[in-house]
Scaffold this motif. Structure first.
Motif, PDB file in Angstrom:
ATOM      1  N   THR A 225      45.563  43.095  30.660  1.00 36.41           N
ATOM      2  CA  THR A 225      46.239  41.824  30.956  1.00 36.41           C
ATOM      3  C   THR A 225      47.154  41.965  32.167  1.00 36.41           C
ATOM      4  O   THR A 225      47.177  41.088  33.059  1.00 36.41           O
ATOM      5  N   GLU A 226      47.918  43.065  32.230  1.00 34.37           N
ATOM      6  CA  GLU A 226      48.819  43.261  33.359  1.00 34.37           C
ATOM      7  C   GLU A 226      48.051  43.448  34.664  1.00 34.37           C
ATOM      8  O   GLU A 226      48.429  42.915  35.726  1.00 34.37           O
ATOM      9  N   ILE A 227      46.970  44.215  34.602  1.00 38.62           N
ATOM     10  CA  ILE A 227      46.176  44.429  35.829  1.00 38.62           C
ATOM     11  C   ILE A 227      45.564  43.125  36.309  1.00 38.62           C
ATOM     12  O   ILE A 227      45.568  42.807  37.519  1.00 38.62           O
ATOM     13  N   ALA A 228      45.032  42.317  35.381  1.00 42.36           N
ATOM     14  CA  ALA A 228      44.459  41.026  35.775  1.00 42.36           C
ATOM     15  C   ALA A 228      45.530  40.093  36.335  1.00 42.36           C
ATOM     16  O   ALA A 228      45.284  39.355  37.300  1.00 42.36           O
ATOM     17  N   ARG A 229      46.740  40.128  35.777  1.00 41.07           N
ATOM     18  CA  ARG A 229      47.817  39.263  36.280  1.00 41.07           C
ATOM     19  C   ARG A 229      48.242  39.679  37.677  1.00 41.07           C
ATOM     20  O   ARG A 229      48.482  38.827  38.554  1.00 41.07           O
ATOM     21  N   ILE A 230      48.312  41.019  37.899  1.00 44.88           N
ATOM     22  CA  ILE A 230      48.734  41.491  39.222  1.00 44.88           C
ATOM     23  C   ILE A 230      47.674  41.168  40.271  1.00 44.88           C
ATOM     24  O   ILE A 230      47.975  40.708  41.376  1.00 44.88           O
ATOM     25  N   LYS A 231      46.404  41.376  39.936  1.00 43.53           N
ATOM     26  CA  LYS A 231      45.349  41.125  40.911  1.00 43.53           C
ATOM     27  C   LYS A 231      45.199  39.640  41.228  1.00 43.53           C
ATOM     28  O   LYS A 231      44.804  39.277  42.352  1.00 43.53           O
ATOM     29  N   SER A 232      45.467  38.770  40.280  1.00 45.88           N
ATOM     30  CA  SER A 232      45.337  37.330  40.523  1.00 45.88           C
ATOM     31  C   SER A 232      46.590  36.703  41.116  1.00 45.88           C
ATOM     32  O   SER A 232      46.610  35.499  41.386  1.00 45.88           O
ATOM     33  N   SER A 233      47.656  37.485  41.301  1.00 45.92           N
ATOM     34  CA  SER A 233      48.895  36.944  41.851  1.00 45.92           C
ATOM     35  C   SER A 233      48.795  36.841  43.381  1.00 45.92           C
ATOM     36  O   SER A 233      47.862  37.355  44.016  1.00 45.92           O
ATOM     37  N   ALA A 234      49.794  36.203  43.996  1.00 50.09           N
ATOM     38  CA  ALA A 234      49.819  35.992  45.460  1.00 50.09           C
ATOM     39  C   ALA A 234      50.618  37.068  46.169  1.00 50.09           C
ATOM     40  O   ALA A 234      51.101  36.834  47.309  1.00 50.09           O
ATOM     41  N   MET A 235      50.788  38.233  45.546  1.00 52.71           N
ATOM     42  CA  MET A 235      51.552  39.309  46.185  1.00 52.71           C
ATOM     43  C   MET A 235      50.722  39.982  47.262  1.00 52.71           C
ATOM     44  O   MET A 235      49.490  39.889  47.290  1.00 52.71           O
ATOM     45  N   SER A 236      51.431  40.687  48.124  1.00 50.63           N
ATOM     46  CA  SER A 236      50.741  41.429  49.197  1.00 50.63           C
ATOM     47  C   SER A 236      50.124  42.688  48.614  1.00 50.63           C
ATOM     48  O   SER A 236      50.337  43.039  47.450  1.00 50.63           O
ATOM     49  N   GLU A 237      49.357  43.392  49.443  1.00 47.77           N
ATOM     50  CA  GLU A 237      48.688  44.597  48.990  1.00 47.77           C
ATOM     51  C   GLU A 237      49.675  45.691  48.615  1.00 47.77           C
ATOM     52  O   GLU A 237      49.490  46.405  47.632  1.00 47.77           O
ATOM     53  N   GLU A 238      50.736  45.813  49.402  1.00 48.07           N
ATOM     54  CA  GLU A 238      51.749  46.825  49.101  1.00 48.07           C
ATOM     55  C   GLU A 238      52.426  46.535  47.765  1.00 48.07           C
ATOM     56  O   GLU A 238      52.654  47.435  46.957  1.00 48.07           O
ATOM     57  N   GLU A 239      52.772  45.265  47.534  1.00 50.44           N
ATOM     58  CA  GLU A 239      53.425  44.897  46.287  1.00 50.44           C
ATOM     59  C   GLU A 239      52.490  45.091  45.091  1.00 50.44           C
ATOM     60  O   GLU A 239      52.910  45.511  44.010  1.00 50.44           O
ATOM     61  N   LYS A 240      51.190  44.786  45.303  1.00 45.21           N
ATOM     62  CA  LYS A 240      50.233  44.984  44.205  1.00 45.21           C
ATOM     63  C   LYS A 240      50.108  46.448  43.849  1.00 45.21           C
ATOM     64  O   LYS A 240      50.056  46.822  42.676  1.00 45.21           O
ATOM     65  N   ARG A 241      50.050  47.330  44.892  1.00 46.28           N
ATOM     66  CA  ARG A 241      49.946  48.762  44.607  1.00 46.28           C
ATOM     67  C   ARG A 241      51.190  49.269  43.890  1.00 46.28           C
ATOM     68  O   ARG A 241      51.106  50.081  42.971  1.00 46.28           O
ATOM     69  N   ALA A 242      52.344  48.776  44.275  1.00 48.25           N
ATOM     70  CA  ALA A 242      53.583  49.189  43.609  1.00 48.25           C
ATOM     71  C   ALA A 242      53.599  48.706  42.151  1.00 48.25           C
ATOM     72  O   ALA A 242      54.012  49.444  41.237  1.00 48.25           O
ATOM     73  N   ALA A 243      53.129  47.477  41.918  1.00 49.07           N
ATOM     74  CA  ALA A 243      53.092  46.948  40.547  1.00 49.07           C
ATOM     75  C   ALA A 243      52.095  47.712  39.699  1.00 49.07           C
ATOM     76  O   ALA A 243      52.360  48.025  38.521  1.00 49.07           O
ATOM     77  N   LEU A 244      50.937  48.042  40.269  1.00 43.37           N
ATOM     78  CA  LEU A 244      49.950  48.826  39.531  1.00 43.37           C
ATOM     79  C   LEU A 244      50.476  50.217  39.215  1.00 43.37           C
ATOM     80  O   LEU A 244      50.190  50.779  38.144  1.00 43.37           O
ATOM     81  N   LYS A 245      51.273  50.776  40.143  1.00 43.51           N
ATOM     82  CA  LYS A 245      51.851  52.091  39.896  1.00 43.51           C
ATOM     83  C   LYS A 245      52.844  52.024  38.738  1.00 43.51           C
ATOM     84  O   LYS A 245      52.887  52.926  37.891  1.00 43.51           O
ATOM     85  N   GLN A 246      53.632  50.946  38.684  1.00 43.98           N
ATOM     86  CA  GLN A 246      54.571  50.783  37.577  1.00 43.98           C
ATOM     87  C   GLN A 246      53.828  50.631  36.237  1.00 43.98           C
ATOM     88  O   GLN A 246      54.236  51.185  35.211  1.00 43.98           O
ATOM     89  N   VAL A 247      52.716  49.881  36.266  1.00 45.28           N
ATOM     90  CA  VAL A 247      51.918  49.732  35.042  1.00 45.28           C
ATOM     91  C   VAL A 247      51.370  51.068  34.588  1.00 45.28           C
ATOM     92  O   VAL A 247      51.360  51.392  33.391  1.00 45.28           O
ATOM     93  N   LEU A 248      50.911  51.898  35.564  1.00 47.61           N
ATOM     94  CA  LEU A 248      50.372  53.203  35.228  1.00 47.61           C
ATOM     95  C   LEU A 248      51.449  54.106  34.636  1.00 47.61           C
ATOM     96  O   LEU A 248      51.207  54.822  33.645  1.00 47.61           O
ATOM     97  N   ASN A 249      52.651  54.089  35.239  1.00 41.92           N
ATOM     98  CA  ASN A 249      53.742  54.909  34.708  1.00 41.92           C
ATOM     99  C   ASN A 249      54.133  54.473  33.293  1.00 41.92           C
ATOM    100  O   ASN A 249      54.371  55.315  32.417  1.00 41.92           O
ATOM    101  N   LYS A 250      54.190  53.168  33.080  1.00 42.02           N
ATOM    102  CA  LYS A 250      54.552  52.670  31.751  1.00 42.02           C
ATOM    103  C   LYS A 250      53.470  53.005  30.725  1.00 42.02           C
ATOM    104  O   LYS A 250      53.760  53.358  29.574  1.00 42.02           O
TER     105      LYS A 250
END
Length: 407
Positions: A225-250
């Motif tokens: 769910t988090e990955i789908a929300r991040i990928k469908s959001s209007a964030m930039s590529e850098e912000e998406k990678r940072a969000a995915l990294k936070q999801v991975l750490n969590k």
């Protein structure tokens, strides 16, 4: 005569006049042929009956007509058209009736009464006289009307009583249904609370394989769910990678937490299994008493031995004891296992001596945790061996004799 047989009567063809011929034929005899047939109409039996006419020598009494109110049949002569039964009345004698004495008595009034009208030369005192006036005449129609009013009054009261009783019954039934509905709702709410608490307990303190499977499934659902929300959001590529990294750490932290819970659950399950085993081998034998149906508990030598070993094992598990108490437990364990001489008992005695030496030197308890855990496991192995604890043979999946012969 049976039901499947038919009787046909062949009567004579002579017709008699009511006056002349009937009087002439009195005392004559007639012959009637009786034919008995079966269901198919075939003649089975045939014989002749002789019928004699006898004239009555008495006059029939006239008892009047009779009308049946149920069927409406009109009978013009009750004696001739109804069945007569002879009734015999027994002679009865009554003493009071036959021995009664009759007497004739005359009565003289103590005071004479008469009627006298007042006139010119006669004065009559009217002071003690009373005048009676007739009341309203109560006719039969008035009596019937009063009876009807009384009947209606009684009917009103009875119907009101019936209505109140039925209303009370319906009210009680309604109240009972409401109480049952409230009880069902309360039971459902209580069950929901228990189920909710159980689900929370399964997620906070998982114990079984199914509990951990639920945690892994919920973690996977959260991750996707988090990955789908991040990928469908209007964030930039850098912000998406940072969000995915936070999801991975969590996700990594959650997996580590689940692993820690799994270790704790395994230890608790292991302790429960050991306690259940020790309790099973130390419980007394139960014998059924046929008289009252109760059980009789009997301790044998094997169960007593198993209980002593269980007490020693529980003593070895205890922590935060004084030095003297710990040494007493170690000495009792040492003398228990020294009754047999084998590699297991020698190793247990060696560990006991090492712990006693370290305690006398004043070593802290955290440094002795590994040694105590090893001693505890070896003593549990000592309890599970049927050679040292015969009661444990009932819980061996493979007989001890086979294991001993193959080792």
């Amino acid at each position: 005569m049976d039901n499947d047989q038919q009787v046909n009567f062949l009567e004579d063809q002579e017709q008699f006049d009511e006056n002349d011929e009937y009087e002439q034929t009195m005392g004559r005899q007639f012959e009637s042929v009786v034919v008995i047939k079966d269901e198919k109409g075939e003649v089975q039996k045939k014989y002749t009956l002789t019928i004699q006419i006898i004239k009555a020598n008495y006059e029939k009494p006239y008892l009047g007509g009779l009308k049946n109110k149920k069927s409406g049949a009109l009978l013009h002569h009750a004696f001739a058209q109804t069945n007569q039964y002879r009734r015999e009345h027994k002679e009865k004698n009554h003493r009071d009736t036959q021995t009664h004495f009759e007497s004739t008595k005359s009565t003289i009034m103590m005071r004479e009464f008469g009627t006298q009208m007042e006139k010119e030369d006669l004065f009559i005192d009217l002071r003690n006289d009373r005048n009676f006036e007739p009341k309203l005449y109560f006719t039969s129609e008035m009596w019937e009307e009063r009876r009807e009013e009384a009947a209606l009054f009684i009917q009103r009261l009875i119907r009101g009583w019936f209505a109140r009783r039925r209303t009370n019954a319906l009210r009680q039934k309604k109240q009972q249904l409401q109480n049952e509905q409230l009880e069902k709702e309360e039971d459902f709410r209580r069950q929901e609370e228990v189920r909710h608490k159980k689900e929370i307990e399964r997620r906070t303190n998982p114990r079984t394989k199914e509990d951990f499977q639920i945690l892994y499934e919920e973690l996977e659902l959260w991750r996707t769910t988090e990955i789908a929300r991040i990928k469908s959001s209007a964030m930039s590529e850098e912000e998406k990678r940072a969000a995915l990294k936070q999801v991975l750490n969590k996700e990594t932290d959650l997996l580590q937490t689940i692993d820690r819970l799994k270790i704790i659950a395994n230890q608790k399950n292991k302790d429960e299994k050991i306690n259940k085993f020790l309790k099973s081998i130390s419980d007394p034998k139960k014998w059924l008493r046929k008289s009252d149906g109760r059980f009789t508990e009997v301790h044998t030598l094997y169960t007593t031995r198993a209980r002593e070993l269980m007490d020693i094992y529980n003593g070895l598990k205890q922590r935060k004891l004084s030095l003297d108490e710990r040494l007493d437990i170690l000495v009792n364990t040492k003398w228990t296992v020294k009754e047999w001489d084998c590699n297991l008992t020698r190793e247990i005695v060696d560990l006991i001596d090492r712990e006693a030496d370290m305690l006398n030197r004043g070593r802290p308890e955290p440094s002795l945790e590994g040694l105590r855990q090893r001693l505890q496991n070896l003593f549990l192995q000592f309890i599970e061996t049927p050679e040292f604890n015969p009661e444990a043979a009932r819980f061996q999946k493979i007989p001890y004799e086979i294991l001993k012969s193959t080792s």
